[in-house]
Design an enzyme around this catalytic site. Sequence first.
Site, PDB file in Angstrom:
ATOM      1  N   LYS A 184       0.707  -1.271   0.113  1.00  0.00           N
ATOM      2  CA  LYS A 184       0.032   0.036  -0.017  1.00  0.00           C
ATOM      3  C   LYS A 184       0.801   1.269   0.089  1.00  0.00           C
ATOM      4  O   LYS A 184       0.716   2.253  -0.747  1.00  0.00           O
ATOM      5  CB  LYS A 184      -1.028  -0.001   1.234  1.00  0.00           C
ATOM      6  CG  LYS A 184      -1.790  -1.168   1.294  1.00  0.00           C
ATOM      7  CD  LYS A 184      -2.668  -0.999   2.567  1.00  0.00           C
ATOM      8  CE  LYS A 184      -2.014  -1.266   3.724  1.00  0.00           C
ATOM      9  NZ  LYS A 184      -1.053  -2.384   4.200  1.00  0.00           N
ATOM     10  N   GLU A 210       1.526   5.154  11.305  1.00  0.00           N
ATOM     11  CA  GLU A 210       2.440   4.311  10.518  1.00  0.00           C
ATOM     12  C   GLU A 210       3.766   4.172  10.984  1.00  0.00           C
ATOM     13  O   GLU A 210       4.126   4.852  11.947  1.00  0.00           O
ATOM     14  CB  GLU A 210       2.318   4.661   8.881  1.00  0.00           C
ATOM     15  CG  GLU A 210       1.377   4.224   8.305  1.00  0.00           C
ATOM     16  CD  GLU A 210       1.005   2.672   8.173  1.00  0.00           C
ATOM     17  OE1 GLU A 210       1.664   2.015   7.535  1.00  0.00           O
ATOM     18  OE2 GLU A 210       0.136   2.165   9.023  1.00  0.00           O
ATOM     19  N   ARG A 211       4.680   3.356  10.376  1.00  0.00           N
ATOM     20  CA  ARG A 211       6.071   3.116  10.997  1.00  0.00           C
ATOM     21  C   ARG A 211       6.710   4.428  10.896  1.00  0.00           C
ATOM     22  O   ARG A 211       6.867   5.323   9.999  1.00  0.00           O
ATOM     23  CB  ARG A 211       6.900   2.177  10.256  1.00  0.00           C
ATOM     24  CG  ARG A 211       6.196   0.877  10.144  1.00  0.00           C
ATOM     25  CD  ARG A 211       6.722  -0.170   9.319  1.00  0.00           C
ATOM     26  NE  ARG A 211       6.108  -1.502   9.510  1.00  0.00           N
ATOM     27  CZ  ARG A 211       5.165  -1.709   8.557  1.00  0.00           C
ATOM     28  NH1 ARG A 211       4.678  -0.878   7.720  1.00  0.00           N
ATOM     29  NH2 ARG A 211       4.641  -2.999   8.502  1.00  0.00           N
TER      30      ARG A 211
END
Length: 482
Positions: A184, A210-211
């Site tokens: 994604k 997110e990361r």
Amino acid sequence: MEQTAPKTKLVAPTQADKDRKVNGRIVAIQGPVVDVRFYDGEMAPAVYDCIEVWTYNGKRVTLQCSEHIGPGLVRCTALQDTLNLQQNAPCYCTYKPIAIPIGDGCFGRVMDTSGRPLDNGGPFENCPNMVPIRQPTPQVSFDLKSKRREIPELLETGIKYVDLLYPLIKGSKTGVIGGAGCGKTVIILELINNIVKAHGGACVFTGIGERIREGNELYFELHESHLLHKVMLAFGQMDQPPGARAEVVNAGLTMAEYLVAKNKDVLLFMDNLYRFVQGGQEVSTLLGRVPAETGYQPTMSSEVNTVQERIRSIDGGGSITAMQAVYVPADDMTDPAVVAIYATLDGNIVLSRDLVQRGMYPAIDPLQSSCTNLDPIVVGKAHFEISQRVIQHFNKHNALKRIVAVIGIEELSKEDQLIYKRAEKLYNFMTQPFSVSEVFTGKKGEYVHVVDNISGCVRILNGDYDHLEAQDFYMIGTAPRV
């Protein structure tokens, strides 16, 4: 040496902070949930107002009022880590909601949910206004005289699958939906790289839970590509409390609305919208609210719809074109959060783990994906007819692949053999090397124009490449010359 974004420095309270009147005191701390009691005679904050407090080592923590649980007692969610926050610490109520600095000085900068710089670049310059991140949903005009139907304007992305079957138009909302590791973020980054280079304009990127590594890599990649000055960034990453992850969406939307008000066409990228739902679920649970029978917060649908309704273009003015990554937990497309988001989008690009395992990148499943923009009025009659022929070949291939696995392709009729082989070529032709993944694949990224894309599909469908193998079309840009 690996580049890392500089850490945010602790800021000691100024004399002005010390001189402010103390409104209340912390009475309880339960992780990211903090209870604050206000003194007799002091007015308690409204819901979503901010309260500021300092840890004993000089770090400012912003609390957002979430609910009133008694006279003078409010329950808040922290937007920063509550480490070293003490009970009975003095609190300063601002009586204002979260507001972020907005202006052209936000281009090339990174801020968190509450508008603090994360890039160690100092205060935001040329940002004269502090704008609350929670805004009312724009009202729809019902004036028939002033309302006119505009011709949709296509945005070429250079990604074959997207341009052929899931075209983007200005003002649309498209989701990239898939499980963990399906690609994604890679598709979102490639879209940023291609669209910003090809169309210019303004771009807002919102990192939601997110990361940190991905946000770090995006920042330096935009810098090295000389695109950073066209992008505003807001991060509420996975190391931050759930309140920050849930509210950073509104910070990104506020940036986009500022640019739209200046009659600009804005590209809004959100990665990952599921983490927004997840952050809201954590906040709801921590506040002690009874969850729905699905396990999510009872207000999930209204929260998702409120966000999506703010992504709106202005009549005769600017537009917001949104690309949203959506994580699918356990690859379950029937998950209530995924269904709630899915229903609000104009286009849904679904990623397949089976295609990932076969090395077919981008791993887009053409039979599960859909797009309302794929219409003869929008893309033209020739484009629409070719796309339908491609989808028919994919459908036929899906029906035949189990038979082929058992008895072999030689047992099919001549017509079915041709369709099956051409569908294999189309699947391989739709693979494409990306610019953002050059360091992993070793292949130079390819930008494919819509005309070349459609031309290649026509030649495959017409049998011009029947003498070639499907593998000859794997990870190429434009179709080979006959």
